[in-house]
Motif scaffolding. Structure first.
Motif, PDB file in Angstrom:
ATOM      1  N   GLN A  80     -62.543  21.712  21.797  1.00 17.00           N
ATOM      2  CA  GLN A  80     -63.052  22.792  20.944  1.00 17.00           C
ATOM      3  C   GLN A  80     -62.582  24.155  21.430  1.00 17.00           C
ATOM      4  N   VAL A  81     -62.634  24.380  22.734  1.00 13.06           N
ATOM      5  CA  VAL A  81     -62.217  25.675  23.276  1.00 13.06           C
ATOM      6  C   VAL A  81     -60.737  25.912  23.008  1.00 13.06           C
ATOM      7  N   GLY A 106     -58.935  24.591  20.576  1.00 17.41           N
ATOM      8  CA  GLY A 106     -58.771  24.824  19.149  1.00 17.41           C
ATOM      9  C   GLY A 106     -59.236  26.204  18.738  1.00 17.41           C
ATOM     10  N   ALA A 107     -60.344  26.660  19.314  1.00 15.81           N
ATOM     11  CA  ALA A 107     -60.850  27.998  19.001  1.00 15.81           C
ATOM     12  C   ALA A 107     -59.855  29.068  19.422  1.00 15.81           C
ATOM     13  N   ARG A 108     -59.227  28.888  20.561  1.00 14.25           N
ATOM     14  CA  ARG A 108     -58.225  29.845  21.029  1.00 14.25           C
ATOM     15  C   ARG A 108     -57.068  29.938  20.043  1.00 14.25           C
ATOM     16  N   ARG A 109     -56.639  28.794  19.525  1.00 16.73           N
ATOM     17  CA  ARG A 109     -55.513  28.792  18.586  1.00 16.73           C
ATOM     18  C   ARG A 109     -55.874  29.544  17.308  1.00 16.73           C
ATOM     19  N   VAL A 131     -67.480  29.842  19.707  1.00 16.63           N
ATOM     20  CA  VAL A 131     -66.338  29.085  20.217  1.00 16.63           C
ATOM     21  C   VAL A 131     -66.355  27.646  19.697  1.00 16.63           C
ATOM     22  N   ARG A 132     -67.494  26.992  19.797  1.00 10.80           N
ATOM     23  CA  ARG A 132     -67.549  25.590  19.385  1.00 10.80           C
ATOM     24  C   ARG A 132     -67.349  25.414  17.873  1.00 10.80           C
ATOM     25  N   GLY A 183     -63.765  25.970  17.112  1.00 10.99           N
ATOM     26  CA  GLY A 183     -63.004  24.799  17.526  1.00 10.99           C
ATOM     27  C   GLY A 183     -63.147  23.649  16.546  1.00 10.99           C
ATOM     28  N   ALA A 209     -60.888  24.324  13.711  1.00  7.54           N
ATOM     29  CA  ALA A 209     -59.495  24.017  14.056  1.00  7.54           C
ATOM     30  C   ALA A 209     -59.211  22.526  13.944  1.00  7.54           C
ATOM     31  N   ALA A 261     -63.300  23.781  30.469  1.00  7.23           N
ATOM     32  CA  ALA A 261     -63.626  24.376  29.173  1.00  7.23           C
ATOM     33  C   ALA A 261     -64.436  25.659  29.345  1.00  7.23           C
TER      34      ALA A 261
END
Length: 407
Positions: free
Chosen positions: A24-25, A27-30, A200-201, A204, A207, A358
């Protein structure tokens, strides 16, 4: 061989939450980086695609005289002519109703000393809107937005949130953040935990192409759906319960990171304790009482995206997850000394490592303004301080609604 197979199941259960959090982290960054590089979303109704139908904003309020006027002023500034703002003054003993009327809101007052809580207040307000719509269809709203009485709306919040809801025809959850009330480390760590959970979650999950939960404020629903939703609830995690119910119906909520709603964590010890207990005990209560049945029904109905969302929401709270992982790892380590394959304990260790990585990445990418690297050295003390809260769940869980004291 049989014992090895039996040990694989708990090892996997210990590993999956940490690995899921890491995924999740990442994916959230992306998505966050892609959003930062994209053109800014419109902040007014006129600057983006038109939304047909009126919006009704519903605000439940129990003794919110101290701060509700500011919230109502911000909401009215983001509404169009013809949109509605309804406050439910629920079991109030102060001037909430009078202040809300003076601020230009419609007000309905509810007094019921037995059925107390946000869910009952939302049900009352929704019923007022629904009954009026039946008598005068021209007053029926197309979209319902639920906000807390003490929140702050960032520019463009309502237009962005309602547009997303109209485009998808599904419930939508805004980015709802609770900020630290002071510079104490405990306050900043609590704000970090909320940011991880509420931004964040779900980012994610988006994403990964999966829906998210509902977090209590900044929720938009098509009114036709809201008119039938089971809002009347005394559960202390009524928002999470509603999101899970909608997911089971194939109407799982979606996340809208561009619409931002803010509030502040309780500053005093009593209010902070009440707030944490309500969140954690409500989460655990849903997990234990309704979680297995929800997972089974989603799986048998073939609602795989809803299944992923339900599984994510039913992972225990962050600190409890780590505590269970460490306890399970220790138990598997002892079994390894007794002759069990070492790779089984290694599988559980991968989950712990995933959790730690994470959290460190989430701090670096999403919360560097809250916590410095040296602050993380106090994390074991924070974790140890939360363990009694989970022990109280076993001895006497919080089941009734109690308003968070904020003064």
């Amino acid at each position: 061989m049989i014992w090895t197979l039996l040990l694989i199941v708990p090892a996997l259960l210990l590993a999956l939450p940490g690995l899921a959090l890491l995924l999740q982290v990442l994916g959230a960054r992306r998505l966050a980086r892609a959003a930062a590089a994209a053109p800014a979303q419109p902040t007014t109704w006129a600057d983006g695609p038109a939304v047909d139908g009126t919006v009704a904003v519903l605000i439940p309020a129990h003794d919110e005289a101290a701060g509700i006027e500011r919230t109502l002023r911000q909401v009215r500034a983001q509404l169009r002519p013809g949109d509605r703002l309804l406050v439910v003054a629920d079991n109030c003993s102060d001037d909430t109703a009078a202040i809300a009327r003076a601020a230009g809101a419609e007000v309905t007052e509810r007094v019921d000393r037995e059925r107390r809580g946000k869910g009952w207040a939302l049900d009352h307000g929704r019923n007022v809107l629904r009954d009026e719509a039946r008598q005068a269809p021209d007053r029926a709203p197309a979209w319902l937005v639920i906000l807390d009485a003490d929140c702050t709306l960032q520019p463009g919040c309502l237009p962005r949130l309602v547009r997303r809801c109209a485009q998808l025809g599904l419930p939508v959850q805004a980015r709802y953040l609770l900020h630290a009330p002071d510079e104490r480390l405990k306050s900043r760590v609590s704000a970090f935990a909320v940011r991880l959970k509420n931004r964040v979650r779900p980012l994610g999950m988006q994403a990964l192409g999966l829906p998210c939960g509902l977090y209590g404020s900044g929720m938009a629903l098509p009114f036709a759906l809201a008119a039938q939703a089971p809002l009347a609830s005394g559960h202390i995690a009524e928002d999470m319960q509603l999101g899970l119910h909608l997911a089971q119906q194939g109407l799982a909520p979606q996340f809208c990171d561009e619409a931002v709603v803010d509030s502040v964590l309780a500053a005093n010890a009593e209010g902070a304790g009440t707030q944490r207990t309500r969140w954690e005990h409500g989460h655990l209560s849903l997990l234990l009482r309704e979680g297995p049945g929800m997972l089974w029904r989603a799986a048998t109905a073939g609602r795989w995206r809803a299944l992923g969302m339900i599984a994510d929401l039913l992972i225990p709270p962050l600190v409890l997850t780590l505590a269970l992982q460490l306890a399970g790892l220790a138990a598997l380590g002892l079994l390894t000394l007794a002759g069990a394959p070492a790779w089984i304990a290694g599988l559980a260790a991968v989950g712990v490592a995933g959790w730690v990585i994470a959290v460190l990445l989430a701090r670096q990418w999403f919360a560097a303004d809250l916590l410095g690297w040296r602050d993380l050295a106090y994390a074991p003390l924070y974790i140890a301080g939360k363990l009694p809260l989970y022990l109280r769940f076993l001895s006497g869980r919080r089941s009734g609604w109690i308003r968070t004291r904020r003064d």
